[in-house]
Design an enzyme around this catalytic site. Structure first.
Site, PDB file in Angstrom:
ATOM      1  N   LYS A 173       0.396 -15.851  11.694  1.00  0.00           N
ATOM      2  CA  LYS A 173       0.908 -16.392  10.428  1.00  0.00           C
ATOM      3  C   LYS A 173       2.188 -17.200  10.665  1.00  0.00           C
ATOM      4  O   LYS A 173       2.799 -17.089  11.749  1.00  0.00           O
ATOM      5  CB  LYS A 173       1.163 -15.247   9.453  1.00  0.00           C
ATOM      6  CG  LYS A 173       2.170 -14.245   9.944  1.00  0.00           C
ATOM      7  CD  LYS A 173       2.028 -12.917   9.223  1.00  0.00           C
ATOM      8  CE  LYS A 173       3.123 -11.964   9.640  1.00  0.00           C
ATOM      9  NZ  LYS A 173       2.872 -10.592   9.192  1.00  0.00           N
TER      10      LYS A 173
ATOM     11  N   TYR B 129      34.236 -26.995  10.092  1.00  0.00           N
ATOM     12  CA  TYR B 129      34.368 -26.803   8.638  1.00  0.00           C
ATOM     13  C   TYR B 129      35.092 -25.510   8.318  1.00  0.00           C
ATOM     14  O   TYR B 129      34.847 -24.475   8.927  1.00  0.00           O
ATOM     15  CB  TYR B 129      32.986 -26.752   7.984  1.00  0.00           C
ATOM     16  CG  TYR B 129      32.294 -28.081   7.898  1.00  0.00           C
ATOM     17  CD1 TYR B 129      32.853 -29.129   7.169  1.00  0.00           C
ATOM     18  CD2 TYR B 129      31.074 -28.284   8.518  1.00  0.00           C
ATOM     19  CE1 TYR B 129      32.207 -30.355   7.068  1.00  0.00           C
ATOM     20  CE2 TYR B 129      30.416 -29.500   8.424  1.00  0.00           C
ATOM     21  CZ  TYR B 129      30.995 -30.533   7.697  1.00  0.00           C
ATOM     22  OH  TYR B 129      30.350 -31.727   7.600  1.00  0.00           O
TER      23      TYR B 129
HETATM   24  C1  LIG Z   1       2.819  -9.720  10.332  1.00  0.00           C
HETATM   25  C2  LIG Z   1       1.867  -8.595  10.377  1.00  0.00           C
HETATM   26  C3  LIG Z   1       1.547  -7.978  11.589  1.00  0.00           C
HETATM   27  C4  LIG Z   1       2.235  -8.342  12.899  1.00  0.00           C
HETATM   28  O1  LIG Z   1       3.535  -7.809  12.887  1.00  0.00           O
HETATM   29  P1  LIG Z   1       4.455  -7.877  14.208  1.00  0.00           P
HETATM   30  O2  LIG Z   1       5.597  -6.995  13.880  1.00  0.00           O
HETATM   31  O3  LIG Z   1       4.872  -9.304  14.356  1.00  0.00           O
HETATM   32  O4  LIG Z   1       3.619  -7.419  15.327  1.00  0.00           O
HETATM   33  C5  LIG Z   1       0.579  -6.999  11.594  1.00  0.00           C
HETATM   34  N1  LIG Z   1      -0.044  -6.632  10.447  1.00  0.00           N
HETATM   35  C6  LIG Z   1       0.248  -7.188   9.255  1.00  0.00           C
HETATM   36  C7  LIG Z   1      -0.460  -6.728   8.037  1.00  0.00           C
HETATM   37  C8  LIG Z   1       1.214  -8.178   9.180  1.00  0.00           C
HETATM   38  O5  LIG Z   1       1.516  -8.716   7.994  1.00  0.00           O
END
Ligand SMILES: *Cc1c(COP(=O)(O)O)cnc(C)c1O
Length: 360
Positions: free
Chosen positions: A35, A255
């Site tokens: 994702k 800044y």
């Molecule tokens: C993002 C996600 C993962 C992976 O999580 P990591 O901590 O990056 O391994 C696994 N399962 C679900 C349902 C997620 O949303």
């Protein structure tokens, strides 16, 4: 010499990290989580590098369709499922599997008239309280899904940990126990483990593990770094030193004039800022790797630039390469200085950064 900051992505390191996941969970299949543009690494290139994974997971349908358009044929799971019934034919046509986590989705599947059957993952809320049906709803959902003509036989069962990154958390064992109780009389494939649980909760591995962060070589634990789990960093974010100036004791930089030199020193300017995704909240003292040594960020992060303290006798010259994170400088360290987590640093990289893919 690139005029833009460069995110160099090492595809061989991704392959190595996948093998590491397979070593950690030898009896499980791997549902590689890609994702958010594969955690900022580039969705399609990362998917192509993960040819040994068993399936991919993304959050949303557009991410899945981008993979299909690029020719990726592996099964793809939508972790948030579909949002409305009109999407169901698109899922079927593109061989996308859906998570079911609420009543609306169940009813849509019951009423769907499709020319085929969808693979469904039923998500149970065992304590995260984000997505998922309650344990009380489980048996009814399970029965009704089995009766749906639009649903393929074999309903995969899943849940998600809320505290797997805190080793030894009571919550994790409670969630695991509840999930195992609910699933105990079902012969279905099961999935629970994210990166942290793959490393620290082997009892949770089940049929499918769901690694995201560790595929990118990063530790999910705030007190550790990827190499401690035999992972290899995948991203190397770099830019260039574009200016140097000498300042006197007592003078300020940047800044808000919120950093003041304690002695005469040289300041270096590096062409990367929050407009590229470098965290604006990185504090003075955040390490930067500059042509072979660590220097420290001083003053506020600007949109296009950061300033570093080069000391009284700098050895660098303009054009020197600076690494913001990568094999030379763990992103886990930078996340701490910026009061955030590596996940967020990766997702914040902007399109101004030039992506280069290497395979060694
Ligand atoms: C993002 C996600 C993962 C992976 O999580 P990591 O901590 O990056 O391994 C696994 N399962 C679900 C349902 C997620 O949303």
């Amino acid at each position: 010499m690139s005029r833009r900051p460069v995110a160099q992505i090492n595809l061989a390191a991704i392959g190595h990290n996948l093998q590491r996941v397979q070593q950690l969970a030898p009896a499980s299949k791997v549902l590689a989580v890609l994702k958010a543009n594969a955690y900022g690494h580039g969705l399609v290139r990362v998917a192509q590098a993960l040819s040994e994974a068993d399936a991919f997971a993304v959050a949303r349908i557009d991410e899945a369709l981008a993979l299909r358009t690029a020719g990726v044929v592996k099964p793809i799971v939508l972790l948030e499922g579909f949002y409305e019934a009109a999407e169901l034919p698109i899922l079927l046509a593109n061989n996308l599997q859906t998570v079911v986590h609420n009543e609306l989705q169940l009813v849509a599947l019951e009423q769907a008239e499709l020319d085929g059957q969808l693979k469904v993952w039923l998500k149970i809320d065992t304590g995260m309280h984000r997505l998922g049906i309650s344990p009380e709803q489980f048996n009814e959902f399970y029965r009704r899904l089995w009766q749906c003509p639009a649903v393929q036989p074999g309903i995969r069962l899943m849940s998600h940990f809320s505290c797997a990154d805190l080793p030894g958390a009571v919550k994790t064992s409670e969630q695991l126990t509840l999930f195992q109780q609910l699933c105990s009389d079902k012969a279905e494939q099961q999935s629970l483990a994210n990166s942290a649980a793959i490393i620290h909760v082997p009892e949770s591995h089940g049929d499918w593990v769901r690694p995201g962060l560790i595929l990118h070589g990063i530790s999910p634990f705030t007190h550790q770094q990827g190499w401690q789990h035999q992972l290899r960093p995948v991203m190397r974010l770099s830019s260039r030193l574009i200016a140097m100036r000498k300042i006197k004791q007592g003078e300020t930089v940047g800044y808000g004039a919120n950093w003041q030199a304690e002695q005469d020193t040289w300041i270096g300017v590096i062409a990367i800022g929050y407009g590229d995704g470098y965290p604006r909240h990185a504090v003075s003292g955040t390490p930067v790797w500059l042509a072979g040594r660590e220097v420290q960020l001083v003053g506020r992060v600007s949109m296009d630039m950061i300033t570093v303290d080069l000391g009284q006798q700098p050895v660098e010259t303009i054009g020197a390469e600076a690494v913001l994170w990568g094999p030379e400088l763990a992103i886990e360290r930078i996340a701490k200085y910026a009061d955030t987590i590596p996940y967020e640093l990766l997702c914040n990289i902007t399109p101004r950064v030039d992506y280069q893919y290497i395979t060694v």
